[in-house]
Design an enzyme around this catalytic site. Structure first.
Site, PDB file in Angstrom:
ATOM      1  N   GLY A  94       4.613 -11.257  -4.180  1.00 48.88           N
ATOM      2  CA  GLY A  94       4.377  -9.841  -3.923  1.00 48.88           C
ATOM      3  C   GLY A  94       5.578  -9.031  -4.348  1.00 48.88           C
ATOM      4  O   GLY A  94       6.722  -9.492  -4.265  1.00 48.88           O
ATOM      5  N   LYS A 148      11.773  -5.971   2.562  1.00 49.18           N
ATOM      6  CA  LYS A 148      13.048  -6.170   1.858  1.00 49.18           C
ATOM      7  C   LYS A 148      13.497  -4.892   1.153  1.00 49.18           C
ATOM      8  O   LYS A 148      14.675  -4.511   1.200  1.00 49.18           O
ATOM      9  CB  LYS A 148      12.915  -7.312   0.849  1.00 49.18           C
ATOM     10  CG  LYS A 148      12.761  -8.687   1.493  1.00 49.18           C
ATOM     11  CD  LYS A 148      12.497  -9.752   0.443  1.00 49.18           C
ATOM     12  CE  LYS A 148      12.339 -11.128   1.072  1.00 49.18           C
ATOM     13  NZ  LYS A 148      12.061 -12.162   0.060  1.00 49.18           N
ATOM     14  N   SER A 173      10.802  -8.295  -3.459  1.00 43.99           N
ATOM     15  CA  SER A 173       9.844  -9.312  -3.887  1.00 43.99           C
ATOM     16  C   SER A 173       9.869 -10.483  -2.923  1.00 43.99           C
ATOM     17  O   SER A 173      10.898 -10.789  -2.319  1.00 43.99           O
ATOM     18  CB  SER A 173      10.194  -9.782  -5.308  1.00 43.99           C
ATOM     19  OG  SER A 173       9.203 -10.653  -5.799  1.00 43.99           O
ATOM     20  N   ASP A 174       8.711 -11.130  -2.776  1.00 40.56           N
ATOM     21  CA  ASP A 174       8.626 -12.303  -1.916  1.00 40.56           C
ATOM     22  C   ASP A 174       7.603 -13.271  -2.504  1.00 40.56           C
ATOM     23  O   ASP A 174       6.608 -12.852  -3.103  1.00 40.56           O
ATOM     24  CB  ASP A 174       8.226 -11.915  -0.496  1.00 40.56           C
ATOM     25  CG  ASP A 174       8.410 -13.077   0.470  1.00 40.56           C
ATOM     26  OD1 ASP A 174       9.574 -13.353   0.824  1.00 40.56           O
ATOM     27  OD2 ASP A 174       7.415 -13.727   0.827  1.00 40.56           O
ATOM     28  N   THR A 175       7.861 -14.560  -2.309  1.00 40.58           N
ATOM     29  CA  THR A 175       6.991 -15.601  -2.866  1.00 40.58           C
ATOM     30  C   THR A 175       6.645 -16.624  -1.797  1.00 40.58           C
ATOM     31  O   THR A 175       7.523 -17.042  -1.037  1.00 40.58           O
ATOM     32  CB  THR A 175       7.698 -16.320  -4.044  1.00 40.58           C
ATOM     33  OG1 THR A 175       8.038 -15.347  -5.040  1.00 40.58           O
ATOM     34  CG2 THR A 175       6.794 -17.375  -4.678  1.00 40.58           C
TER      35      THR A 175
END
Length: 196
Positions: free
Chosen positions: A107, A54, A70-72
């Site tokens: 992350g 991203k 960011s990623d969840t």
């Protein structure tokens, strides 16, 4: 002197809200990347890889630009849960999360001209036992459909959560305290109200 630019590579209103609440000046650019990942990756590797993807998608090669990606994901009994595609999938996710503890991995990747920092945070979330009525009522709010694991802890989904162990803000989508510290380490000049 060129001023530094901070970009949030996400259209998530939650992540935007977290940066706004500490009075940071930043721009928002949606990354719109493919969020598929390799099946053999561990959850912390998945979220860091997607966060970096991203950030790279919106980075514009300007030397004083810092991009946060960011990623969840939600992990239950070793299974990675993304965003439910329909009511049936949302129901199954919530039924499986009911009366148990799962992990939320978030992350973060911070990208600038000559550096990248990646890290992840894991938080354990325990759900109350949920009746079918509670699950269906929650699905009818529409909240589950753009959230990993089918719930949002900062919204009506808060009523499903018995307790958490770890970083609440990471469950929302951005571990704000660690993110700020990593930005500072990378040379981003934080405003005076943060760390003096």
């Amino acid at each position: 002197m060129q001023t530094q630019t901070l970009i949030l590579a996400s259209t998530s209103p939650r992540r935007k809200q977290l940066l706004e609440q500490i009075n940071l000046s930043f721009k928002v650019k949606g990354s719109h990347v493919d969020e598929q990942f390799e099946a053999n990756l561990k959850p912390d590797e998945i979220v860091q890889q997607l966060a970096e993807r991203k950030a790279r998608a919106v980075y514009n090669n300007e030397s004083d630009t810092f991009v946060i990606g960011s990623d969840t994901v939600v992990v239950q009994k070793g299974e990675v849960l993304g965003k439910p595609i329909d009511e049936d999938e949302a129901y199954l996710m919530l039924k499986n999360l009911s009366n148990g503890t799962h992990e939320v991995y978030t992350g973060v990747a911070i990208l600038t001209a000559n550096k990248i920092t990646r890290f992840s945070v894991v938080t354990k979330v325990e759900f109350w036992p949920l009746s079918e009525e509670e699950i269906y009522a929650y699905i009818q709010t529409g909240e589950p459909f753009d959230k990993a694991g089918g719930y949002g802890i900062q919204g009506i989904g808060a009523t499903l959560v018995k307790q958490i162990h770890g970083d609440y803000f990471a469950v929302m989508g951005l571990p704000i305290s660690q993110t700020i510290r990593e930005l500072r380490k990378m040379g981003y000049s934080l405003p005076h109200h943060l760390f003096g």
